[in-house]
Scaffold this motif. Structure first.
Motif, short mmCIF file in Angstrom:
data_model
loop_
_atom_site.label_atom_id
_atom_site.label_comp_id
_atom_site.label_asym_id
_atom_site.label_seq_id
_atom_site.Cartn_x
_atom_site.Cartn_y
_atom_site.Cartn_z
N GLU A 104 26.84 42.25 31.40
CA GLU A 104 27.96 43.05 31.90
C GLU A 104 28.11 44.34 31.12
O GLU A 104 28.37 45.41 31.70
CB GLU A 104 29.24 42.22 31.84
CG GLU A 104 30.44 42.92 32.45
CD GLU A 104 31.64 42.01 32.56
OE1 GLU A 104 32.74 42.44 32.19
OE2 GLU A 104 31.47 40.87 33.03
N ASN A 105 27.97 44.27 29.81
CA ASN A 105 28.06 45.49 29.01
C ASN A 105 26.95 46.48 29.36
O ASN A 105 27.19 47.70 29.42
CB ASN A 105 27.99 45.15 27.52
CG ASN A 105 29.23 44.44 27.03
OD1 ASN A 105 30.31 44.60 27.59
ND2 ASN A 105 29.09 43.65 25.98
N ALA A 106 25.77 45.96 29.59
CA ALA A 106 24.63 46.84 29.87
C ALA A 106 24.70 47.44 31.28
O ALA A 106 24.49 48.64 31.46
CB ALA A 106 23.32 46.07 29.69
N ILE A 107 25.00 46.60 32.27
CA ILE A 107 24.93 47.05 33.66
C ILE A 107 26.17 47.85 34.07
O ILE A 107 26.07 48.87 34.76
CB ILE A 107 24.74 45.85 34.61
CG1 ILE A 107 23.40 45.16 34.31
CG2 ILE A 107 24.78 46.30 36.07
CD1 ILE A 107 22.19 46.06 34.48
N PHE A 108 27.34 47.42 33.63
CA PHE A 108 28.57 48.04 34.10
C PHE A 108 29.12 49.11 33.16
O PHE A 108 30.09 49.79 33.52
CB PHE A 108 29.65 46.98 34.33
CG PHE A 108 29.34 46.05 35.45
CD1 PHE A 108 29.32 46.50 36.76
CD2 PHE A 108 29.05 44.72 35.21
CE1 PHE A 108 29.03 45.64 37.80
CE2 PHE A 108 28.76 43.86 36.24
CZ PHE A 108 28.74 44.31 37.55
N PHE A 109 28.54 49.26 31.99
CA PHE A 109 29.08 50.27 31.06
C PHE A 109 27.98 51.17 30.50
O PHE A 109 28.01 52.39 30.69
CB PHE A 109 29.85 49.60 29.93
CG PHE A 109 30.54 50.56 29.02
CD1 PHE A 109 31.53 51.41 29.50
CD2 PHE A 109 30.20 50.64 27.68
CE1 PHE A 109 32.16 52.31 28.67
CE2 PHE A 109 30.82 51.53 26.84
CZ PHE A 109 31.81 52.37 27.33
N MET A 110 27.00 50.59 29.83
CA MET A 110 26.00 51.41 29.15
C MET A 110 25.08 52.14 30.13
O MET A 110 24.80 53.33 29.96
CB MET A 110 25.17 50.54 28.21
CG MET A 110 25.96 49.95 27.06
SD MET A 110 24.91 48.96 25.98
CE MET A 110 26.13 48.31 24.85
#
Length: 200
Positions: free
Chosen positions: A48-54
């Motif tokens: 989630e951190n990688a796909i939706f933010f980073m």
């Protein structure tokens, strides 16, 4: 655009309502605590951190940098062709784009750095500090970006700014007139009496 919307909707709907875990709400914590699927699965958290933010942030930052470089290249080409008049006509739109890009990156890039320091940098003495600062401050500062966009656009609208100035000027002038109209001014002024003297 539609694919991104559907993917995010399906992702959160399935994990919030379909993931088998027990939510434990902490009512004195931010957002009543973390969602249970984020606490139980590190894989889902990292995904989630990688796909939706980073990943979106990386695309936006790279796109903004390319846009700024392209703008300066176009300015140089127009200067060589003696077309700076066209540049001045479009400068307002360019300044709006740059202000919006700077506003977005000034909040989201530090938040991403704090996320990396707090979640992925192991054996780091700033890990707890980074996680704490991001949750307490940068989670709320994202609303500054959302509500700051209209003001950034407003800065570049010269006609709208002139209209707002005229409205404030008229309002201030009317307020000043009302204040003086309601003030009681004596018609006669009695001169000060000397010590020992009388009116007769």
């Amino acid at each position: 655009m539609v694919v991104c919307f559907l993917f995010a909707t399906i992702w959160y709907t399935v994990l919030i309502f379909g993931y088998s875990c027990q939510n434990s709400f902490i009512y004195f914590s931010f957002q009543c605590g973390t969602l249970c699927y984020l606490k139980n699965s590190q894989v889902l958290t990292h995904f989630e951190n990688a796909i939706f933010f980073m990943f979106p942030l990386s695309i936006i930052v790279i796109g903004n940098i390319i846009l700024i470089i392209h703008v300066f290249i176009q300015k140089r080409q127009m200067k060589c062709r003696h077309q700076l008049g066209l540049w001045r006509q479009n400068f307002r739109m360019i300044s709006q784009l740059m202000f919006i890009a700077i506003l977005y990156m000034s909040i989201c890039v530090p938040s991403c750095i704090l996320l990396i320091m707090g979640s992925y940098a192991r054996n780091n003495r700033f890990q707890s500090w980074a996680a704490n600062v991001r949750i307490r401050y940068f989670t709320h500062l994202k609303y500054l970006v959302i509500f700051g966009y209209p003001f950034m656009v407003l800065v570049g609208q010269k006609e709208l700014l002139q209209m707002i100035k005229r409205c404030f000027y008229a309002f201030g002038r009317q307020l000043w007139r009302t204040r003086w109209k309601n003030q009681t001014i004596p018609m006669t002024i009695v001169p000060p009496m000397k010590h020992g003297s009388t009116l007769m």
